[in-house]
Design a protein around this motif. Structure first.
Motif, PDB file in Angstrom:
ATOM      1  N   HIS B 488     -30.078  36.817  -1.876  1.00 39.54           N
ATOM      2  CA  HIS B 488     -30.327  37.683  -3.017  1.00 39.54           C
ATOM      3  C   HIS B 488     -29.251  37.493  -4.078  1.00 39.54           C
ATOM      4  O   HIS B 488     -28.105  37.203  -3.765  1.00 39.54           O
ATOM      5  N   ALA B 489     -29.640  37.667  -5.326  1.00 40.66           N
ATOM      6  CA  ALA B 489     -28.675  37.669  -6.425  1.00 40.66           C
ATOM      7  C   ALA B 489     -29.158  38.625  -7.492  1.00 40.66           C
ATOM      8  O   ALA B 489     -30.363  38.832  -7.663  1.00 40.66           O
ATOM      9  N   ALA B 490     -28.215  39.213  -8.168  1.00 38.11           N
ATOM     10  CA  ALA B 490     -28.561  40.085  -9.298  1.00 38.11           C
ATOM     11  C   ALA B 490     -27.649  39.745 -10.464  1.00 38.11           C
ATOM     12  O   ALA B 490     -26.471  39.432 -10.264  1.00 38.11           O
ATOM     13  N   ILE B 491     -28.203  39.782 -11.640  1.00 41.51           N
ATOM     14  CA  ILE B 491     -27.417  39.493 -12.842  1.00 41.51           C
ATOM     15  C   ILE B 491     -27.511  40.682 -13.783  1.00 41.51           C
ATOM     16  O   ILE B 491     -28.600  41.204 -14.019  1.00 41.51           O
ATOM     17  N   ARG B 492     -26.347  41.095 -14.260  1.00 39.89           N
ATOM     18  CA  ARG B 492     -26.304  42.158 -15.274  1.00 39.89           C
ATOM     19  C   ARG B 492     -25.633  41.565 -16.497  1.00 39.89           C
ATOM     20  O   ARG B 492     -24.460  41.193 -16.444  1.00 39.89           O
ATOM     21  N   VAL B 493     -26.389  41.467 -17.576  1.00 33.92           N
ATOM     22  CA  VAL B 493     -25.776  41.029 -18.827  1.00 33.92           C
ATOM     23  C   VAL B 493     -25.297  42.290 -19.535  1.00 33.92           C
ATOM     24  O   VAL B 493     -26.089  43.184 -19.821  1.00 33.92           O
ATOM     25  N   LEU B 494     -23.993  42.374 -19.759  1.00 32.85           N
ATOM     26  CA  LEU B 494     -23.395  43.587 -20.319  1.00 32.85           C
ATOM     27  C   LEU B 494     -23.566  43.578 -21.836  1.00 32.85           C
ATOM     28  O   LEU B 494     -23.824  42.531 -22.437  1.00 32.85           O
ATOM     29  N   PRO B 495     -23.409  44.728 -22.462  1.00 38.73           N
ATOM     30  CA  PRO B 495     -23.684  44.806 -23.908  1.00 38.73           C
ATOM     31  C   PRO B 495     -22.883  43.816 -24.736  1.00 38.73           C
ATOM     32  O   PRO B 495     -23.347  43.368 -25.791  1.00 38.73           O
ATOM     33  N   THR B 496     -21.688  43.479 -24.310  1.00 41.88           N
ATOM     34  CA  THR B 496     -20.880  42.526 -25.076  1.00 41.88           C
ATOM     35  C   THR B 496     -21.199  41.080 -24.742  1.00 41.88           C
ATOM     36  O   THR B 496     -20.517  40.163 -25.190  1.00 41.88           O
ATOM     37  N   GLY B 497     -22.168  40.880 -23.899  1.00 41.69           N
ATOM     38  CA  GLY B 497     -22.554  39.516 -23.572  1.00 41.69           C
ATOM     39  C   GLY B 497     -21.866  38.947 -22.350  1.00 41.69           C
ATOM     40  O   GLY B 497     -22.158  37.832 -21.921  1.00 41.69           O
ATOM     41  N   LYS B 498     -20.931  39.696 -21.791  1.00 40.93           N
ATOM     42  CA  LYS B 498     -20.317  39.262 -20.535  1.00 40.93           C
ATOM     43  C   LYS B 498     -21.323  39.480 -19.408  1.00 40.93           C
ATOM     44  O   LYS B 498     -22.243  40.297 -19.531  1.00 40.93           O
ATOM     45  N   VAL B 499     -21.117  38.721 -18.329  1.00 34.46           N
ATOM     46  CA  VAL B 499     -22.122  38.723 -17.272  1.00 34.46           C
ATOM     47  C   VAL B 499     -21.503  39.112 -15.940  1.00 34.46           C
ATOM     48  O   VAL B 499     -20.441  38.595 -15.564  1.00 34.46           O
ATOM     49  N   GLU B 500     -22.150  40.027 -15.256  1.00 36.45           N
ATOM     50  CA  GLU B 500     -21.799  40.292 -13.866  1.00 36.45           C
ATOM     51  C   GLU B 500     -22.890  39.708 -12.980  1.00 36.45           C
ATOM     52  O   GLU B 500     -24.072  40.002 -13.162  1.00 36.45           O
ATOM     53  N   LEU B 501     -22.433  38.898 -12.037  1.00 32.94           N
ATOM     54  CA  LEU B 501     -23.362  38.316 -11.080  1.00 32.94           C
ATOM     55  C   LEU B 501     -23.040  38.910  -9.722  1.00 32.94           C
ATOM     56  O   LEU B 501     -21.885  38.866  -9.278  1.00 32.94           O
ATOM     57  N   ILE B 502     -24.043  39.440  -9.082  1.00 35.03           N
ATOM     58  CA  ILE B 502     -23.844  40.003  -7.751  1.00 35.03           C
ATOM     59  C   ILE B 502     -24.562  39.089  -6.776  1.00 35.03           C
ATOM     60  O   ILE B 502     -25.751  38.802  -6.933  1.00 35.03           O
ATOM     61  N   THR B 503     -23.811  38.605  -5.791  1.00 40.93           N
ATOM     62  CA  THR B 503     -24.422  37.684  -4.840  1.00 40.93           C
ATOM     63  C   THR B 503     -24.372  38.278  -3.442  1.00 40.93           C
ATOM     64  O   THR B 503     -23.420  38.982  -3.089  1.00 40.93           O
ATOM     65  N   GLU B 622     -38.482  47.377 -20.464  1.00 45.93           N
ATOM     66  CA  GLU B 622     -37.406  48.322 -20.161  1.00 45.93           C
ATOM     67  C   GLU B 622     -36.133  47.911 -20.880  1.00 45.93           C
ATOM     68  O   GLU B 622     -35.864  46.728 -21.058  1.00 45.93           O
ATOM     69  N   PRO B 623     -35.322  48.900 -21.262  1.00 43.97           N
ATOM     70  CA  PRO B 623     -34.028  48.567 -21.862  1.00 43.97           C
ATOM     71  C   PRO B 623     -33.150  47.786 -20.879  1.00 43.97           C
ATOM     72  O   PRO B 623     -33.316  47.862 -19.668  1.00 43.97           O
ATOM     73  N   GLY B 624     -32.181  47.083 -21.439  1.00 40.67           N
ATOM     74  CA  GLY B 624     -31.211  46.350 -20.615  1.00 40.67           C
ATOM     75  C   GLY B 624     -31.654  44.933 -20.342  1.00 40.67           C
ATOM     76  O   GLY B 624     -32.809  44.556 -20.588  1.00 40.67           O
ATOM     77  N   LEU B 625     -30.697  44.180 -19.872  1.00 38.32           N
ATOM     78  CA  LEU B 625     -30.981  42.769 -19.598  1.00 38.32           C
ATOM     79  C   LEU B 625     -30.428  42.415 -18.223  1.00 38.32           C
ATOM     80  O   LEU B 625     -29.420  41.750 -18.088  1.00 38.32           O
ATOM     81  N   ASP B 626     -31.083  42.979 -17.234  1.00 38.37           N
ATOM     82  CA  ASP B 626     -30.676  42.740 -15.855  1.00 38.37           C
ATOM     83  C   ASP B 626     -31.860  42.154 -15.102  1.00 38.37           C
ATOM     84  O   ASP B 626     -33.010  42.371 -15.488  1.00 38.37           O
ATOM     85  N   ALA B 627     -31.549  41.455 -14.051  1.00 39.25           N
ATOM     86  CA  ALA B 627     -32.635  40.980 -13.199  1.00 39.25           C
ATOM     87  C   ALA B 627     -32.071  40.676 -11.830  1.00 39.25           C
ATOM     88  O   ALA B 627     -30.884  40.385 -11.679  1.00 39.25           O
TER      89      ALA B 627
END
Lengths: 285, 788, 156
Positions: B488-503, B622-627
């Motif tokens: 599994h992986a999840a990506i959260r693109v934060l409002p400033t364009g930085k990215v959190e990747l959860i693996t 939906e708002p946000g840019l996560d998947a």
């Protein structure tokens, strides 16, 4: 792991140290560099109630030129022995063997006296000291005495040191101009010697004038290979003569069988390594 | 237009992980100190098999600082049984596996009592004051003796020492012919028995567990490579609601399979912390680690190859005895089964039969150790291919060429039923031969033989493939494994364009933070530095199957790609909406969405802001840019390679020195070549160590005599050679990255390469085998014709 | 008993039990958790620090034996945020994976380079024989130490 609790004292003279050891009796243990003792304490294979730290006995450190011999303080570290110019010139065998002791960190802390007093038959400094006819100066409640190396090592991890007695100095007769070699055989760099051979030879005009050979880990104490020495002495320093002499390497030995090697293999190695050690010593002479 | 950006994937990026590791700003479990934290120490059985007749704790509980001393009887009701997640057969026998022994101990090192005290010193001192009486029972150590009629029993209740017998037969499976018949009819048959000695994973960081029981829910930190599996299993074993348990794997100092486990000490630390309502830490000593952490390998392999005189192989039969040790830990029974599919290796065997009997002994349980089943299989087949080559008088490389799957025959379904997707054994071998100077070394070998040189030269060949990227969940299910193989992986693109990747992978030295950042950076067109990779905390990475079996990149990395693609798909929808075009007309390159054929464009950063403020999103978006994404592969991946080893053997002492080592591995596409090479080096070191140095030895009473690093010989820098490594590349078809996995390759291939070289050096002197590890004494005895 | 030890330039005065190992004093009392413990027998070298400028295994030194002396750990190497050249070389050469042996390996490498500023491969391997690594196979560590030798030579 953590050692069992003990009391600690760090005397600043030999007399104080002896008194502390006497007072502590059987449950007192001297520590110098601690490189052999601390693992033993951590594994709780020993649990002294008093540890007498010798590291403030600065009088016992260093190598001194004393005429026909070198007087080496028991607290001289392996690293100091390795770098000492007197040792290099007059006791090359000791330096070569010290080079193989453990690893650099341990050589920074560990001491010559500590290694000899620990008397592990697989330790690398016992055989050279024996081969060099060193004399061990010991001070105890009854005063100071000198014990020849041949009488110092009495059994596995056992020496002639009496209760309360300290090894203070090692007197090493100079063998200036001799060739030397410490031929060590272990399974990995960190492992104890399965067998090792200390050899020093004086070669004059292609003839072995004198030879000293001693073996590490071929019995409960280091063993002098007298048969090899006899066979070499007065013979031309040829490959054939060395081989023939080395065949006598295992005479008088009593090797153990343990997890690293059995007695038969140790006996074989003693011969092979003796041939190699003497050959290298001859070419170093 | 901006200049073309160099792709991140394929670059030797220096690791993000290093900064704290080289400065000492680390977060090892043992570093954790919580207010009021207590210390757990455990007493271990000194005997291998005994009935516990009494445990006297009265003196220990009176010692200063001691809060509690617990015995098996005290915890019998709540400790449950340690889990085994791989019942390989329906009728597999599995004894209960207590964390703390209740009536009986079954290996030396098993926990018999536990102390909780204010300091580690007080806890350890109290252990010495506990008095346990044992009534000795017969000790079962030898695999062959354990399965003989009338053998003493490890678990008398089971009535046998055999846990299970697992069979694969290609005739029955419909994947090939009848191996027994093939052997009976063969022109040439070679049979050998090889012993896979017992090994100790010996990760450098000793295991450590800290539990904060918390007022509401508990947090457990552990030096584990499987935080997700651990949480699941601890909940199941102890009945703790899973949502009330958070498991964190902070910095973890190596695992190699040895931290793929649910351990007695994790259970005990959790139990006592909950019991006392205080944080508790347990950290093992190295000796404890070696006495109680699971071991690896320990199999007896009988292997038979049938062939025609021209060298074509016609049948393969394998009979295994696999030592389970005293209990079945997490995947103990499955380890030899992972090897079952690998004995046929890269060769076109038409018939294959594999039988494995899992056997209990009074030793530490075995379980996964780097390669887990596949090194054993590869060793046996590669050793016997050399023996067959010698029997037929052909060069060992030539014999392999006659039998391997040619590059134009992929995809190829093997006699074991696996479909190898891609590979090119010819290319890897050709490159290895060239780098090695094969012909020159053969010439030197001939000269040394003719000269009766005391130092003989040997050349060892090992070609290999492995199934890794564990694994397709459906296949695991068919093999009765208790879990899935997805990631599994999840990506959260934060409002400033930085990215959190959860693996869901759980790295412990492999460099996932760096490699995953490279993948995300490429995929989303963001800078490498702008990606933060989060892992190893069940509250952060809420789904995962963790890291083992060379699976992380092929499965977990693919999940990262899929999650990134989902992010992009949504961003494209938003961008199209904002740029008033069809999503099909939006092109995405290097972080910019552009309307095809126009000058209109938006950066990812602009799209992210729009997605977050949600002022103007398409209906239904939906708002946000996560998947997030979960990837479950259809197939394993199959790295392969050719390893060549030259050894010099001193025939007077038996000492083996590796003179040169060349390996050419095909691990598919490579994300970070620097990390890949590092993985190969480390794998080689461990495989070579099996061949030459390491062995867990027990005395006749069952005591482990190699329980310190002074006795269990890990190679130092002095003891290992310089490695020459190279790669060939056939991208995997089974995942979008084209990657195959590299964690275990070096370990799998190197052991047979070294031992083949040792035997090759001495074959003309009558030596046919040397048992591992090839110690100087064993080599010398083999030369003298004695027991090797 | 009371001891005073200077660690990474800071003076610490503490009451310790005589049996306390230097490494435990560093970790548990002084919070110097960058230095780690990997074994009981002084084989692994993970605990290597400098005592009065020479590398020692801090698991084989009693804290009381460090009384009045100066200890440098891996945490005391970086100079105002700038990595020590050996740290930098370990990073550049991928000389670490899990990183557990790394503090000891770096401290020993610095000692080795102080003794021999331009070691060949063999000298590096022997100089590190008291430090075990289970991840790297040592090759990149050898690379790093020789690279560090060049870096140190270049700044001299």
């Amino acid at each position: 792991m953590i050692p069992a609790a003990f009391d600690y004292t760090a005397p600043s003279t030999v007399d104080e140290a002896v008194r502390a050891l006497v007072a502590g009796g059987e449950d007192a243990k001297a520590i110098a560099g601690g490189q052999s003792l601390l693992p033993v304490l951590r594994l709780r294979l020993a649990a002294p109630t008093l540890v007498v730290d010798l590291s403030r006995l600065t009088e016992l450190a260093g190598v001194h030129d004393d005429g026909d011999s070198l007087l080496i303080g028991a607290l001289t570290t392996h690293h100091e022995v390795q770098r000492d110019p007197h040792v290099r010139e007059h006791a090359a065998l000791l330096r070569l063997a010290t080079d193989t002791v453990a690893d650099p960190q341990i050589r920074h802390r560990g001491t010559l006296g500590g290694a000899l007093a620990h008397a592990d038959p697989a330790g690398d400094l016992l055989a050279p000291v024996l081969a060099l006819d060193a004399v061990l100066r010991c001070t105890g409640p009854a005063g100071t005495r000198e014990v020849p190396a041949a009488e110092f090592f009495t059994d596995y991890f056992t020496t002639a040191l009496e209760p309360g007695e300290l090894l203070t100095h090692v007197r090493v007769p100079k063998l200036t101009g001799w060739g030397a070699r410490y031929e060590k055989f272990s399974r990995v760099a960190q492992a104890w010697s399965i067998v090792a051979v200390a050899a020093a030879v004086k070669v004059v005009d292609g003839v072995v004038e004198q030879a000293r050979v001693a073996l590490t880990n071929m019995g409960p104490t280091p063993v002098r290979a007298r048969g090899v020495e006899e066979a070499l002495t007065g013979e031309p320093a040829t490959a054939e003569a060395i081989r023939a002499a080395a065949a006598r390497a295992a005479e008088g030995t009593d090797p153990v069988t343990d997890g690293n090697a059995d007695a038969e293999y140790r006996t074989h190695l003693a011969r092979v390594l003796t041939e190699r050690a003497v050959t290298a010593a001859v070419s170093d002479a | 237009m901006t200049a073309a950006v160099e792709p991140e994937v394929g670059r030797a990026r220096r690791r993000k992980e290093d900064a704290r590791l080289i400065t000492g700003a680390t977060r090892w479990t043992d570093n954790i100190r919580l207010p009021g934290m207590l210390h757990l120490a455990v007493l271990r059985s000194p005997v291998a098999h005994a009935r516990i007749t009494s445990v006297d704790t009265t003196e220990a509980v009176r010692l200063p600082g001691v809060l509690e001393v617990l015995t098996g009887a005290d915890l019998a009701a709540e400790q449950g049984s340690l889990p085994c997640a791989w019942p390989i057969t329906e009728d597999m026998l599995a004894p209960p596996a207590p964390s703390i022994a209740v009536d009986e101990v079954n290996f030396a090192g098993e926990v018999v009592a536990a102390v909780v005290a204010r300091t580690p010193e007080e806890a350890q001192d109290a252990l010495a004051a506990i008095d346990v009486d044992y009534e000795d029972l017969p000790v079962v150590l030898d695999l062959t003796a354990a399965v003989a009629d009338g053998a003493d029993l490890v678990h008398p209740d089971l009535g046998t020492n055999k846990s299970a017998t697992w069979v694969f037969d290609s005739a029955e499976a419909g994947t090939g012919g009848d191996a027994t018949a093939a052997i009976a009819e063969a022109e040439v048959v070679v049979e050998r028995t090889f012993r896979q000695q017992r090994l100790i994973p010996a990760f450098m960081e000793p295991r450590s567990v800290v539990v904060d029981p918390g007022p509401d829910s508990a947090t457990l930190w552990s030096a584990t490579q499987v935080p997700h599996i651990l949480r699941w299993m601890l909940s199941a074993v102890l009945g703790i609601p899973e949502h009330k348990l958070r498991v964190i794997a902070p910095d973890v100092g190596g695992g190699f399979g040895g931290k793929l486990q649910v351990t007695p000490e994790e259970v005990l630390t959790l139990l006592v912390a909950r019991r006392l309502g205080k944080p508790v830490k347990w950290t093992e000593s190295r000796t404890e680690s070696m006495l109680s952490g699971h071991h690896g390998r320990d199999q007896l392999q009988r292997i038979t190859v049938a062939a025609r005189r021209d060298g074509t192989v016609t049948g393969l039969k394998v009979d295994l005895l696999a030592d389970m040790g005293a209990y079945l830990r997490l995947i103990t029974p499955g380890v030899p089964i992972l090897g079952a599919f690998m004995y046929n290796a890269i060769y076109k065997f038409p018939a294959y039969r594999f039988t494995c009997t899992n056997v209990f002994t009074n030793k530490v349980p075995t379980d996964a150790y780097r390669g887990a089943g596949r090194p054993e299989a590869t060793f046996a087949i590669e050793r016997i291919m050399d023996e067959l080559a010698a029997e037929l008088g052909v060069d060992p490389l030539e014999l392999r060429r006659r039998n391997w799957i040619r590059h134009d025959e992929f995809p190829f379904t093997t006699v074991a039923g696996l479909t190898y997707d891609t590979g090119d054994y010819e290319a890897a071998t050709a490159r290895a031969v060239e780098l090695f100077g094969y012909d020159e070394l053969r010439a030197e070998q001939a000269r040394r033989r003719a000269d009766h040189d005391t130092v003989q030269l040997g050349i060892g060949v090992s070609t290999y493939t492995e199934m890794c990227g564990l694994a397709p969940s459906r296949v695991l299910g068919a093999l009765r494994y208790g879990a899935g193989g997805w990631e599994h992986a999840a990506i959260r693109v934060l409002p400033t364009g930085k990215v959190e990747l959860i693996t869901g992978t759980s790295p412990h030295g492999q460099g996932h933070v760096t490699a995953w950042s490279q993948i995300v950076a490429d995929r989303l067109g963001v800078p490498f530095e702008d990606v933060e990779v989060l892992h190893g905390d069940t509250r952060v990475a809420h789904r995962g199957m963790d890291s083992y079996g060379s699976r992380s990149l092929a499965v977990g990395g693919t999940a990262v790609v899929l999650a990134a693609d989902k992010v992009l798909a949504k961003a494209r929808t938003v961008a199209a909406h904002l740029m008033e075009c069809s999503p099909d007309d939006v092109e995405f390159t290097a972080g910019t969405f552009a309307v095809r054929g126009t000058a209109t464009s938006m950066s990812l950063g602009e799209v992210v802001v729009a997605a977050h403020v949600a002022h103007n999103l398409p209906d239904g978006v939906e708002p946000g840019l996560d998947a997030e994404a979960t990837f479950d592969p259809d197939n394993f991946s199959y790295p392969h390679g050719t390893h060549l080893c030259a050894v010099e053997v001193d025939t007077e002492t038996g000492r083996v020195v590796i003179r040169s080592y060349v390996c050419v591995d095909d691990v598919g596409k490579v994300v970070n070549p620097m990390i890949v090479e590092g993985q190969v080096h480390g794998g080689l070191a461990q495989g070579i160590a099996q061949a030459l140095f390491e062995e867990a030895v027990h005395d006749e009473g069952g005591t482990l005599t190699t329980a310190t690093l002074a006795d269990y010989l890990l190679p130092s820098a002095v003891d290992l050679p310089w490695f020459t490594t190279d790669r060939t590349e056939t991208p995997a078809d089974t995942n979008p990255l084209g990657v195959k996995g590299v964690g275990e390759a070096g370990t799998i291939a190197s052991t047979p390469a070294v031992v083949n070289a040792v035997v090759d050096a001495l074959r003309h002197l009558g030596v046919r085998d040397v048992e591992m590890p090839c110690t100087p004494m064993r080599v010398w005895k083999a030369l003298r014709g004695g027991a090797a | 008993m009371r001891i005073t030890v200077t660690v990474d330039g800071v003076n610490y005065s503490d009451e310790v039990e005589p049996r306390t190992l230097l490494v435990h004093h560093l970790r548990d009392r002084l919070g110097k958790t960058g230095t780690v413990v990997g074994c009981d027998t002084s084989n692994c070298g993970a605990c290597t620090v400098h005592l009065d400028g020479r590398s020692v295994k801090s698991c084989s030194v009693l804290a009381v034996q460090a009384d009045g002396r100066a200890v440098t750990t891996v945490e005391g190497l970086a100079d105002g945020g700038e990595l020590h050249p050996v740290q930098q070389a370990f990073h550049e050469n991928h000389a670490l994976q899990c990183g557990f042996c790394t503090p000891g390996m770096i401290m020993q490498a610095i000692d080795l380079l102080a003794e021999d500023p331009d070691p060949d491969e063999d000298a590096v391997r022997h100089g590190l024989e008291g430090n075990l690594c289970r991840c790297t196979g040592y090759q990149n560590i050898v690379h790093a130490v020789r690279d560090a030798a060049r870096r140190l030579g270049g700044t001299r």
